[in-house]
Write a protein that holds these residues in place. Structure first.
Motif, short mmCIF file in Angstrom:
data_model
loop_
_atom_site.label_atom_id
_atom_site.label_comp_id
_atom_site.label_asym_id
_atom_site.label_seq_id
_atom_site.Cartn_x
_atom_site.Cartn_y
_atom_site.Cartn_z
N LYS A 160 47.37 2.21 80.85
CA LYS A 160 46.88 1.21 79.90
C LYS A 160 47.54 1.36 78.55
CE LYS A 160 42.41 1.18 82.05
NZ LYS A 160 41.05 1.67 81.92
N LEU A 161 47.73 2.61 78.12
CA LEU A 161 48.39 2.85 76.84
C LEU A 161 49.77 2.23 76.82
CD1 LEU A 161 47.78 6.48 75.63
CD2 LEU A 161 47.35 4.37 74.45
N GLY A 162 50.50 2.36 77.92
CA GLY A 162 51.85 1.79 77.99
C GLY A 162 51.83 0.30 77.73
N ILE A 163 50.95 -0.39 78.49
CA ILE A 163 50.90 -1.85 78.35
C ILE A 163 50.52 -2.24 76.93
CG2 ILE A 163 49.79 -3.92 79.17
CD1 ILE A 163 49.24 -2.57 81.75
N LEU A 164 49.45 -1.59 76.43
CA LEU A 164 48.94 -1.99 75.12
C LEU A 164 49.92 -1.72 74.00
CD1 LEU A 164 45.28 -0.90 75.45
CD2 LEU A 164 46.15 -3.19 75.24
N SER B 17 41.47 -2.66 68.91
CA SER B 17 40.14 -2.34 69.43
C SER B 17 40.20 -1.95 70.88
CB SER B 17 39.19 -3.52 69.21
OG SER B 17 39.43 -4.51 70.14
N ILE B 18 41.08 -2.61 71.67
CA ILE B 18 41.19 -2.20 73.09
C ILE B 18 41.75 -0.79 73.20
CG2 ILE B 18 42.24 -2.72 75.31
CD1 ILE B 18 42.35 -5.56 74.64
N LEU B 19 42.78 -0.47 72.39
CA LEU B 19 43.36 0.88 72.40
C LEU B 19 42.30 1.90 72.04
CD1 LEU B 19 46.87 0.89 70.71
CD2 LEU B 19 46.23 2.01 72.80
N GLN B 29 39.00 11.38 71.03
CA GLN B 29 38.44 10.62 69.92
C GLN B 29 39.28 10.65 68.66
OE1 GLN B 29 35.61 12.45 71.39
NE2 GLN B 29 34.16 10.81 71.82
N GLU B 30 39.94 11.80 68.42
CA GLU B 30 40.73 11.89 67.17
C GLU B 30 41.89 10.91 67.21
OE1 GLU B 30 39.41 15.08 69.36
OE2 GLU B 30 41.54 14.61 69.37
N GLN B 31 42.53 10.82 68.40
CA GLN B 31 43.65 9.89 68.48
C GLN B 31 43.17 8.46 68.40
OE1 GLN B 31 45.81 11.09 71.91
NE2 GLN B 31 46.67 12.82 70.82
N ALA B 32 41.97 8.18 68.91
CA ALA B 32 41.43 6.83 68.78
C ALA B 32 41.26 6.49 67.31
CB ALA B 32 40.08 6.74 69.50
#
Lengths: 174, 64
Positions: A160-164, B17-19, B29-32
């Motif tokens: 998912k990270l890749g796509i986003l 927000s999706i990321l 959480q820290e990376q978020a």
């Protein structure tokens, strides 16, 4: 002009999706590599126990059985080193593992476990060898369980990270 | 100026927000929080550019 922009954007998204997929695959490969090591070690145990071959021949046989995977390269290299040079089996194993670990997807902790194997390889009698190999197999088993859990957690995440991130970069560039 | 900057900000908001959700769900959480902050900084930079243009326009207006 617009067509070129769209084409560039699509290329960026595709490449970031692929990067995400490659990172996700690395986790899968680590589990597969760990399982390979377990099966090769079991074959080694059988070779030592029932055929009483010397270490270099036993390792060569093991490596040939699983010649497809990368982990077999440890055993092949170790058997070559044992035959050609005058190193102790511990040193030969140590060198084979540290040189070839890059080809596999194994990590630092797996490397330490494998080096542990070399510590009593070729030193005790054959019962000691069997016990030693059995112990290492148990430890690698534990690592497989951990790697499985990690794999399922992080694989979806990296995809998912890749796509986003691809989409984010394209939006910012436009 | 047009509406495309508004669309860009909205799209960046959605993606961030999706990321954020994806990273929180997988435990990081820290990376978020870092990605949220990064998104915020990017949007602020875009808005700051527009504000600069606004000030320039106002200044030239009052100099006749």
């Amino acid at each position: 002009m617009l067509v070129l922009k769209i084409l560039g954007g699509i290329l960026i998204i595709i490449s970031s999706i692929l990067i995400g997929l490659i990172k996700a695959k690395d986790f899968e490969k680590r589990t597969a590599d760990l399982r390979d090591i377990i099966s090769i070690l079991q074959v080694l145990e059988t070779e030592i126990c029932y055929k009483s071959n010397i270490l270099s021949v036993a390792m060569l046989n093991c490596a040939q059985l699983k010649s497809g995977s990368n982990t077999a390269s440890f055993f092949k290299r170790a058997s070559e080193l044992l035959e050609n040079r005058d190193m102790s089996s511990e040193e030969a194993w140590h060198e084979a593992v540290t040189k070839n670990i890059k080809k596999t997807s194994l990590r630092e902790e797996d490397l330490q476990i494998l080096l542990c194997l070399g510590n009593s390889l070729g030193t005790s009698d054959y019962e000691g060898q069997i016990k030693n190999i059995g112990f290492i197999i148990k430890q690698v088993d534990g690592q497989v369980a951990k790697a499985d859990a990690e794999c399922s957690k992080y694989q979806a995440m990296y995809r998912k990270l890749g796509i986003l991130s691809g989409i984010a970069v394209v939006i910012m560039l436009f | 100026m047009g509406v495309d900057i508004i669309f860009k900000i909205a799209a960046i908001g959605i993606v961030v927000s999706i990321l954020n959700q994806v990273l929180i769900q997988s435990g990081r959480q820290e990376q978020a929080m870092m990605t949220t902050l990064a998104g915020l900084v990017i949007v602020l930079m875009m808005v700051a550019k527009q504000i600069m243009t606004l000030f320039e326009t106002v200044r030239t207006m009052f100099q006749f």
